[in-house]
Design an enzyme around this catalytic site. Structure first.
Site, mmCIF file in Angstrom:
data_model
loop_
_atom_site.group_PDB
_atom_site.id
_atom_site.type_symbol
_atom_site.label_atom_id
_atom_site.label_comp_id
_atom_site.label_asym_id
_atom_site.label_seq_id
_atom_site.Cartn_x
_atom_site.Cartn_y
_atom_site.Cartn_z
ATOM 1 N N HIS A 33 9.401 3.617 6.638
ATOM 2 C CA HIS A 33 9.368 5.017 6.865
ATOM 3 C C HIS A 33 8.760 5.169 8.115
ATOM 4 O O HIS A 33 7.715 4.342 8.594
ATOM 5 C CB HIS A 33 8.449 5.485 5.513
ATOM 6 N N GLU A 41 5.905 1.028 -2.074
ATOM 7 C CA GLU A 41 4.931 0.243 -1.421
ATOM 8 C C GLU A 41 4.093 -0.666 -2.358
ATOM 9 O O GLU A 41 4.140 -0.331 -3.674
ATOM 10 C CB GLU A 41 3.899 1.169 -0.519
#
Length: 251
Positions: A14, A92
């Site tokens: 990202h 994550e």
């Protein structure tokens, strides 16, 4: 490409998030992209177009920063219409009690060695976050179907949750010859690259993945890389970005 021919995998971390910019441990906290992160998503889409690398299917985590980056990149590449699968296993790494804390301050308080153990070791998780605290996700509705929401994770924990999903789900699209885009996070992508490239538990500490630059893997029928280490679509920017990631924690 048809049938059992080689698949193409594109990994995309990202774009810069608000907490990346503030040098905070983020983990499962759901933060927005910065203006720079939005621009990185657009640039990623431009790179996909320039290299004629057009995804057939998208996999993302359940976190906004990955979802937004993918949406921007695919819109830019005119592939906004492709099928999308989102899964928590691409999230994550959960940073436990470090979530929301400044990296430089943690480093100063606990010292370089402990900081690097928590940040980059394979099997040493940070202290667990307190359930119900501000940056815990134990009551988040998007994880209601999980038996147990993590309170902390090390990279090994990410490997354990991610690789079965890779083998059971994502690999089928690749074996069918599709171009698969995975838009995720620094540590979930490190876990996958570790698996793809056979990186040792020790050497994975030195791998840094930059934000917003597509990384291409050409895979054989056994999903082994034909280009070990992958190929960044903008190698110079990737090298600079990886160096910046490595230096996080400095003042």
């Amino acid at each position: 490409m048809n049938g059992m021919s080689t698949g193409t995998l594109v990994l995309l971390r990202h774009g810069e998030s608000e907490w990346n910019a503030l040098n905070l441990f983020t983990g499962w906290v759901d933060v927005h992209l910065t203006d720079k992160g939005i621009a990185e998503g657009k640039r990623a889409g431009e790179l996909l177009l320039e290299h004629n690398l057009l995804p057939d299917v998208l996999y993302t985590s359940l976190l906004r920063r990955a979802i937004s980056t993918a949406n921007i990149a695919l819109d830019t590449a005119d592939r906004h219409w492709i099928p999308v699968i989102r899964d928590w296993r691409l999230n994550e790494r959960h940073y436990g009690a470090l979530q929301g804390r400044n990296k430089a301050q943690v480093k100063e308080k606990y010292g370089d060695e402990q900081f690097m153990l928590w940040r980059r070791s394979y099997d040493t998780p940070p202290p667990p976050i307190e359930a119900g605290s501000e940056y815990s996700q134990d009551t988040d509705p998007r994880y209601a179907n999980l038996d147990k929401v993590p309170l902390t994770e090390c990279l090994k924990d990410v490997v354990v949750r991610l690789i079965p999903y890779w083998e059971d789900t994502i690999s089928a699209d690749l074996k069918a010859g599709k171009t698969v885009l995975i838009t995720a996070h620094g540590n979930s992508l490190r876990a996958l690259v570790k698996h793809l490239d056979g990186i040792s538990d020790e050497d994975i500490a030195g791998l840094n993945i930059p934000t917003g630059i597509p990384l291409r893997y050409d895979l054989d029928e056994n999903l082994k890389p034909l280009n070990p280490g992958g190929t960044y679509l903008d190698p110079e920017a990737a090298a600079a970005g990886a160096a910046a990631v490595a230096n996080q924690g400095g003042k």
